[in-house]
Design an enzyme around this catalytic site. Structure first.
Site, PDB file in Angstrom:
ATOM      1  N   THR A 256     -23.822 -13.580 -24.372  1.00  0.00           N
ATOM      2  CA  THR A 256     -23.376 -14.847 -24.973  1.00  0.00           C
ATOM      3  C   THR A 256     -24.520 -15.855 -24.821  1.00  0.00           C
ATOM      4  OG1 THR A 256     -22.341 -15.459 -22.863  1.00  0.00           O
ATOM      5  CG2 THR A 256     -20.910 -14.526 -24.546  1.00  0.00           C
TER       6      THR A 256
ATOM      7  N   PHE B  83     -27.342 -21.685  -0.912  1.00  0.00           N
ATOM      8  CA  PHE B  83     -27.790 -22.409  -2.111  1.00  0.00           C
ATOM      9  C   PHE B  83     -28.255 -23.819  -1.793  1.00  0.00           C
ATOM     10  CE2 PHE B  83     -27.409 -19.912  -6.018  1.00  0.00           C
ATOM     11  CZ  PHE B  83     -27.116 -18.713  -5.398  1.00  0.00           C
TER      12      PHE B  83
ATOM     13  N   CYS C 267     -28.439 -17.376 -16.268  1.00  0.00           N
ATOM     14  CA  CYS C 267     -27.067 -17.897 -16.149  1.00  0.00           C
ATOM     15  C   CYS C 267     -26.993 -19.410 -15.984  1.00  0.00           C
ATOM     16  CB  CYS C 267     -26.378 -17.230 -14.974  1.00  0.00           C
ATOM     17  SG  CYS C 267     -26.408 -15.440 -15.119  1.00  0.00           S
TER      18      CYS C 267
HETATM   19  C1  UGA Z   1     -26.099 -16.614 -10.715  1.00  0.00           C
HETATM   20  C2  UGA Z   1     -24.953 -16.745  -9.708  1.00  0.00           C
HETATM   21  O1  UGA Z   1     -25.465 -16.839  -8.388  1.00  0.00           O
HETATM   22  C3  UGA Z   1     -24.011 -15.555  -9.808  1.00  0.00           C
HETATM   23  O2  UGA Z   1     -22.896 -15.744  -8.941  1.00  0.00           O
HETATM   24  C4  UGA Z   1     -23.514 -15.452 -11.254  1.00  0.00           C
HETATM   25  O3  UGA Z   1     -22.653 -14.348 -11.435  1.00  0.00           O
HETATM   26  C5  UGA Z   1     -24.696 -15.304 -12.179  1.00  0.00           C
HETATM   27  O4  UGA Z   1     -25.549 -16.446 -12.033  1.00  0.00           O
HETATM   28  C6  UGA Z   1     -24.161 -15.205 -13.587  1.00  0.00           C
HETATM   29  O5  UGA Z   1     -23.532 -16.164 -14.076  1.00  0.00           O
HETATM   30  O6  UGA Z   1     -24.231 -14.126 -14.181  1.00  0.00           O
HETATM   31  P1  UGA Z   1     -28.472 -15.329 -10.775  1.00  0.00           P
HETATM   32  O7  UGA Z   1     -28.753 -16.133 -12.012  1.00  0.00           O
HETATM   33  O8  UGA Z   1     -28.730 -13.874 -10.792  1.00  0.00           O
HETATM   34  O9  UGA Z   1     -26.906 -15.498 -10.367  1.00  0.00           O
HETATM   35  O10 UGA Z   1     -29.366 -15.929  -9.643  1.00  0.00           O
HETATM   36  P2  UGA Z   1     -29.207 -16.834  -8.326  1.00  0.00           P
HETATM   37  O11 UGA Z   1     -29.492 -16.011  -7.140  1.00  0.00           O
HETATM   38  O12 UGA Z   1     -27.939 -17.558  -8.331  1.00  0.00           O
HETATM   39  O13 UGA Z   1     -30.430 -17.848  -8.534  1.00  0.00           O
HETATM   40  C7  UGA Z   1     -30.490 -18.745  -9.635  1.00  0.00           C
HETATM   41  C8  UGA Z   1     -31.660 -19.682  -9.511  1.00  0.00           C
HETATM   42  O14 UGA Z   1     -31.444 -20.627  -8.479  1.00  0.00           O
HETATM   43  C9  UGA Z   1     -32.993 -18.997  -9.175  1.00  0.00           C
HETATM   44  O15 UGA Z   1     -34.008 -19.582  -9.966  1.00  0.00           O
HETATM   45  C10 UGA Z   1     -33.189 -19.298  -7.702  1.00  0.00           C
HETATM   46  O16 UGA Z   1     -34.529 -19.312  -7.322  1.00  0.00           O
HETATM   47  C11 UGA Z   1     -32.565 -20.678  -7.610  1.00  0.00           C
HETATM   48  N1  UGA Z   1     -32.097 -21.017  -6.252  1.00  0.00           N
HETATM   49  C12 UGA Z   1     -31.053 -20.367  -5.683  1.00  0.00           C
HETATM   50  C13 UGA Z   1     -32.729 -22.046  -5.557  1.00  0.00           C
HETATM   51  O17 UGA Z   1     -33.694 -22.681  -6.059  1.00  0.00           O
HETATM   52  N2  UGA Z   1     -32.270 -22.383  -4.313  1.00  0.00           N
HETATM   53  C14 UGA Z   1     -31.226 -21.746  -3.724  1.00  0.00           C
HETATM   54  O18 UGA Z   1     -30.851 -22.131  -2.604  1.00  0.00           O
HETATM   55  C15 UGA Z   1     -30.616 -20.702  -4.430  1.00  0.00           C
END
Ligand code: UGA
Length: 436
Positions: A86, A252, A263
């Site tokens: 999507t 987070f 996402c």
């Molecule tokens: C995210 C959600 O965490 C999942 O629960 C969800 O299912 C998924 O999106 C989705 O909607 O399909 P994802 O995109 O794989 O998962 O990655 P994350 O681990 O959540 O990280 C996202 C971004 O946030 C990354 O760029 C990461 O570096 C950043 N981040 C994360 C931070 O800058 N600081 C943090 O403390 C955590």
């Protein structure tokens, strides 16, 4: 129980393989013939730790198969999952639902037994109602229910997230839907994973609210990091200090170059569109999107500062370590590295880069960047070494070697994986996020 998974991309493949591992009989369906051919040969379309072994063992056990034929694949399935993309619609940020609706129509036309149709794709509130209408209108001759079951898988940790979820959310409007979904998730229910049954619209909104809240948490700590730099405080201690409060929680809250991925950027935009459509503004999410967007280029400017300012930086060289939006994936979607590289090349800086998995995907997005075979090749002759993504491979760089190879001992750590005093004691100029 037989399960059909329509869409063998990230979510469909991981979910399908995990359901098979729980003992269900799963068919993964995809229109892309070459993807299905490669899956038959054991080649994964994405990089996800542990997925190839999981697929292989379940194919061997006869519980997991692949096909391009939807009509064949859904035959006899009690649950038919829709797990197609999507993407953000070009121009307005709305989620593009054309793939979901096309699948719904085909399912309606091909349905040959009673079944529950489950939307796993991330879809705006009300999509389930439309899917139900489409299936009805396509003349489905069997009993069916449409259920929402959002996924909460993180790339790089998807299998663990699927098998040990914090919760499972099921939005169903009738007992048929609820009963079949209870059976689908029975193995997890026995593991005592909490299952929340709710209405379909609520379930659809939970997915967006969860991602928007996580994006807000990250953006909040990123702004605190900027403030820390100004007032001489340490953002990691601020994170610990607030995260130990159970009401806030420590996850987070890692400050960095801004969130990216497939996402958060897409889902926050789609939530804003829904809020606009229903005339119920979500100003906090609006601010999160704007702050995160501007942060990515600001990170590029931070590197320019470390190179002596925009004027002095022209003609110098920067080494970028890590390009993917986070470690353990090859996904480059909305990665902060793209904006960092662009800001640097715009300012006349020569950029070399290394990423363990993402360079093939990254190259077309940053054509002026030279991709290198290992981190030290990128660092050779660099005036600044920049950690953009916290891959394990960068956590223990040989700093003496870095110093010898680089043109200047300057380390910009956008993920705070080094300790300032340690790195400075080795003779480096060290810049990080929210720490002085
Ligand atoms: C995210 C959600 O965490 C999942 O629960 C969800 O299912 C998924 O999106 C989705 O909607 O399909 P994802 O995109 O794989 O998962 O990655 P994350 O681990 O959540 O990280 C996202 C971004 O946030 C990354 O760029 C990461 O570096 C950043 N981040 C994360 C931070 O800058 N600081 C943090 O403390 C955590």
């Amino acid at each position: 129980m037989k399960i059909a998974m329509v869409g063998s991309g990230y979510v469909g493949l991981v979910s399908g393989a995990c359901f098979a591992d729980f003992g269900h009989d799963v068919v993964c369906i995809d229109k892309d013939q070459s993807k299905i051919d490669r899956l038959h040969d054991g080649i994964m379309p994405i990089y996800e730790p542990g997925l190839d072994a999981l697929v292989e063992s379940n194919v061997k056990a006869g519980r997991l198969s692949f096909t391009t034929s939807l009509a064949e694949g859904i035959k006899g399935a009690s649950a038919i999952f829709i797990a197609v993309g999507t993407p953000s619609r070009r121009g307005d940020g709305h989620a593009d639902l054309s793939f979901v609706y096309a699948v719904a129509k085909e399912v309606g036309e091909s349905l040959s037994n009673d079944a529950v149709i489950v939307t796993k794709s991330t879809v705006p509130v009300g999509t389930g109602d439309e899917v139900e209408r489409i299936i009805k209108d396509s003349g489905a001759a069997h009993r069916f229910a449409v259920v929402s079951n959002p996924e909460f898988l993180r790339e790089g940790a998807a299998i663990g997230d699927f098998k040990r979820p914090d919760r499972i959310v099921i939005g169903a409007e009738d007992d048929f839907g609820r009963d079949v979904m209870s059976e689908v998730y029975r193995p997890l229910f026995l593991n005592e994973s909490p299952i929340l049954f709710t209405s379909r619209r609520t379930s659809e909104l939970i997915k967006y609210a969860a991602n928007a809240f996580l994006a807000t948490k990250i953006t909040f700590i990123n702004e605190m990091a900027d403030l820390c730099e100004k007032v001489g405080a340490n953002v990691q201690d601020v994170s610990r200090g607030i995260g130990m409060d159970n009401r806030i929680g420590s996850k987070f809250l890692h400050a960095g170059p801004g969130y990216g991925g497939s996402c958060f950027p897409k889902d926050t935009l789609a939530l804003l569109k829904t809020a606009e459509d229903y005339d119920s503004p979500t100003r906090i999410v609006e601010a999160v999107v704007a702050v995160n967007d501007s942060r990515k280029r600001a990170m590029g400017r931070k590197v320019l500062e470390a190179l002596g300012g925009a004027d002095a930086a022209r003609g110098k060289k920067a080494a970028l370590l890590g390009l993917t939006f986070k470690p353990n994936t090859d996904d480059m979607r909305d990665s902060p590295a793209i904006a960092v590289a662009q800001t640097l090349t715009d300012a006349g800086v020569e950029v070399a880069a290394y990423d363990p998995e993402g360079m093939e995907q990254a190259q077309p997005l940053m054509p002026e960047v030279t991709m290198c075979d290992d981190p030290y090749a990128a660092i050779e002759g660099a005036d600044a070494t920049v950690i953009v993504t916290e891959w394990d491979a960068f956590r223990a760089l040989d700093l003496e070697r870095v110093k010898t190879l680089a043109n200047a001992p300057v380390l910009v750590d956008l993920r705070n994986i080094y300790t300032p005093d340690d790195v400075r004691a080795r003779g480096f100029t060290y810049e990080s996020i929210g720490r002085v």
